[in-house]
Write a protein that holds these residues in place. Structure first.
Motif, PDB file in Angstrom:
ATOM      1  N   HIS A 312      35.164 112.336  26.690  1.00  0.00           N
ATOM      2  CA  HIS A 312      34.184 113.146  27.409  1.00  0.00           C
ATOM      3  C   HIS A 312      32.772 112.651  27.138  1.00  0.00           C
ATOM      4  CE1 HIS A 312      31.365 116.550  27.883  1.00  0.00           C
ATOM      5  NE2 HIS A 312      32.103 116.826  28.941  1.00  0.00           N
ATOM      6  N   ALA A 316      31.036 111.664  30.503  1.00  0.00           N
ATOM      7  CA  ALA A 316      30.011 112.623  30.930  1.00  0.00           C
ATOM      8  C   ALA A 316      28.608 112.077  30.650  1.00  0.00           C
ATOM      9  CB  ALA A 316      30.208 113.958  30.213  1.00  0.00           C
ATOM     10  N   ALA A 354      38.247 113.953  31.427  1.00  0.00           N
ATOM     11  CA  ALA A 354      36.788 113.919  31.483  1.00  0.00           C
ATOM     12  C   ALA A 354      36.302 113.670  32.910  1.00  0.00           C
ATOM     13  CB  ALA A 354      36.261 112.839  30.548  1.00  0.00           C
ATOM     14  N   GLU A 357      36.128 116.746  35.275  1.00  0.00           N
ATOM     15  CA  GLU A 357      35.210 117.833  34.925  1.00  0.00           C
ATOM     16  C   GLU A 357      34.036 117.861  35.908  1.00  0.00           C
ATOM     17  OE1 GLU A 357      33.432 118.641  30.727  1.00  0.00           O
ATOM     18  OE2 GLU A 357      31.902 117.585  31.892  1.00  0.00           O
ATOM     19  N   THR A 359      30.882 117.933  35.829  1.00  0.00           N
ATOM     20  CA  THR A 359      29.837 117.790  34.812  1.00  0.00           C
ATOM     21  C   THR A 359      28.483 118.290  35.301  1.00  0.00           C
ATOM     22  OG1 THR A 359      31.011 115.894  33.893  1.00  0.00           O
ATOM     23  CG2 THR A 359      28.702 116.149  33.282  1.00  0.00           C
ATOM     24  N   ARG A 363      26.284 121.286  33.591  1.00  0.00           N
ATOM     25  CA  ARG A 363      24.927 121.036  33.087  1.00  0.00           C
ATOM     26  C   ARG A 363      23.917 121.960  33.739  1.00  0.00           C
ATOM     27  NH1 ARG A 363      25.154 114.413  33.015  1.00  0.00           N
ATOM     28  NH2 ARG A 363      26.077 114.197  30.927  1.00  0.00           N
ATOM     29  N   GLN A 378      34.492 125.988  31.508  1.00  0.00           N
ATOM     30  CA  GLN A 378      35.143 125.117  30.529  1.00  0.00           C
ATOM     31  C   GLN A 378      36.559 125.600  30.224  1.00  0.00           C
ATOM     32  OE1 GLN A 378      32.172 125.353  27.426  1.00  0.00           O
ATOM     33  NE2 GLN A 378      31.337 123.319  27.902  1.00  0.00           N
TER      34      GLN A 378
END
Length: 421
Positions: A312, A316, A354, A357, A359, A363, A378
């Motif tokens: 990750h 990420a 990963a 996700e 991301t 964020r 998550q």
């Protein structure tokens, strides 16, 4: 079966699209990830210099499962099977003791690219990149517990010459295969009990590394890396090449990579937490992913939280181009080919998790201070149908789905491994 897998993938694709994740793009990126498999899993770190020699320098392979590779041809055949069962196109990480010198006895500081010609031919034929390592253990001149930091100038010079030669061998790999070789230096140097002088060995180590790296080699063909360790068998109280030493060394230069081994730290330390910090100061990072069980025991990689966190951090953080992912475990208690396959497939599955996700969305929650939504997403991701996406990747790569890889391993064991004394 293929229709069921396709239907499952179609449903999974729709589920992930609802979170803003493009599974097709995730699989395309996963296809570009190349792991560096470690040759020493196949023969318990024996090599071909003196296969009957006892391991030293804190190295230990436990177990006596039948069928380990006894020579380079057997090792390459075993690797061929492992690569056929791992989705993607991957590299091989060689140690210097895997040189093929025929009937000649070549001392380590005189090894040349020609002693790895068969490895280069094999790698070229199978589209594998090659990485490399000086072997600074299991040798009479490492018996004192010190190599590049030895107080004996002659011993130190032997290992300096060996490392210089290995960098040149690495460059020959990169030149022949059109992909840079990562040549990683690890030494076992340290004290079993409390030293009187901690600085002197590190001063000598720095001087040795400076001399090794002063020899110019084109980074188009060879990338230099250094690897730390907290402690080792026979070096429980002090290691010259500590994490702080190598972090400082690599941060002070612009041309040396920092190698982080998952087993080389205190059990409460995780390398996943070090990656983003290190990459602020060093040009790139090399990873040796293993599974330490209370110490640097190099168990086969499983799909642990830490392995997922490592991948990750790489993905990420947008650092796939600055992290060289390698494996480093050697388990002689189970089928050695299965060990490669299980470990590598788990790292690739962690990479897929990963990639699946959302991301940017997570964020945005974090930036807005919406930690409730961040946590909810998550946790929801843990129940998403990522396995259906993984099966689709295996279909695309024409490798066995699920546990079916074990059938091929067992057939090979009956046909080949069981005949090895």
């Amino acid at each position: 079966m293929s229709r069921l897998i396709q239907d499952a993938y179609t449903l999974a694709k729709e589920r992930y699209a609802g979170l803003g994740v493009d599974t097709d793009q995730a699989l395309a990126t996963l296809d570009q990830i190349s792991l560096s498999l470690h040759c020493w899993q196949g023969d318990d770190v024996a090599g071909f210099e003196n296969p009957d020699a006892e391991l030293s320098g804190g190295i230990a392979a436990t177990g006596n499962y039948s069928g380990k590779a006894r020579n380079a041809d057997e090792l390459r055949r075993d690797l061929d099977l492992a690569y056929r069962l791992i989705p993607g196109t991957h590299r091989l990480n060689l140690h210097a003791i895997y040189a093929e010198t025929g009937d000649q006895k070549i001392v380590r500081n005189e090894l040349q690219p020609e002693h790895f010609a068969s490895w280069i031919d094999w790698a070229k034929a199978n589209h594998h990149g090659l990485d490399f390592n000086p072997t600074c253990f299991s040798h009479p001149l490492s018996a004192s517990g010190f190599t590049l930091s030895s107080p004996d100038p002659a011993i130190r010079q032997f290992w300096i010459d060996h490392c210089i030669g290995c960098r040149q061998i690495g460059a020959s790999f990169g030149r022949a295969l059109d992909t840079p070789c990562v040549t990683n230096i690890w030494i076992p140097d340290g004290f079993k009990d409390t030293p009187a002088d901690r600085a002197a060995p590190r001063r000598r180590l720095k001087e040795s590394l400076d001399q090794i790296l002063a020899v110019p080699i084109d980074r188009q063909y060879n990338l230099d890396a250094v690897e730390s360790k907290l402690f080792g068998l026979g070096a429980e109280s002090y290691t010259a090449g500590s994490h702080e030493f190598y972090l400082g060394y690599t941060a002070s230069r612009n041309d040396v990579l920092l190698c982080l081994d998952a087993g080389h730290f205190h059990p409460t330390e995780m390398i996943s937490d070090k990656i983003s910090a290190a990459l602020l100061f060093v040009p790139a990072v090399v990873l040796h992913i293993s599974r330490p069980v209370r110490w640097d025991s190099d168990h086969v990689v499983t799909l642990t939280d830490e392995v997922q966190a490592i991948l990750h951090e790489i993905i990420a953080g947008g650092n796939l181009d600055r992290v060289h992912i390698g494996l480093d475990f050697f388990d002689a208690s189970i089928n050695r080919i299965a060990a490669w396959v299980i470990g590598a497939r788990n790292v690739m599955r962690a990479a897929l998790l990963a990639l699946l996700e959302p991301t940017d969305r997570l964020r945005s929650f974090e930036t807005a201070g919406d930690y409730t939504a961040r946590l909810a997403f998550q946790e929801e991701l843990k129940g998403m149908p990522w396995a259906a996406v993984w099966d689709q990747f295996c279909v695309q790569q024409e490798v066995p789905i699920g546990i079916r890889f074990l059938d091929e391993v067992k057939q090979y064991e009956t046909r080949e491994l069981s005949k090895r004394a």
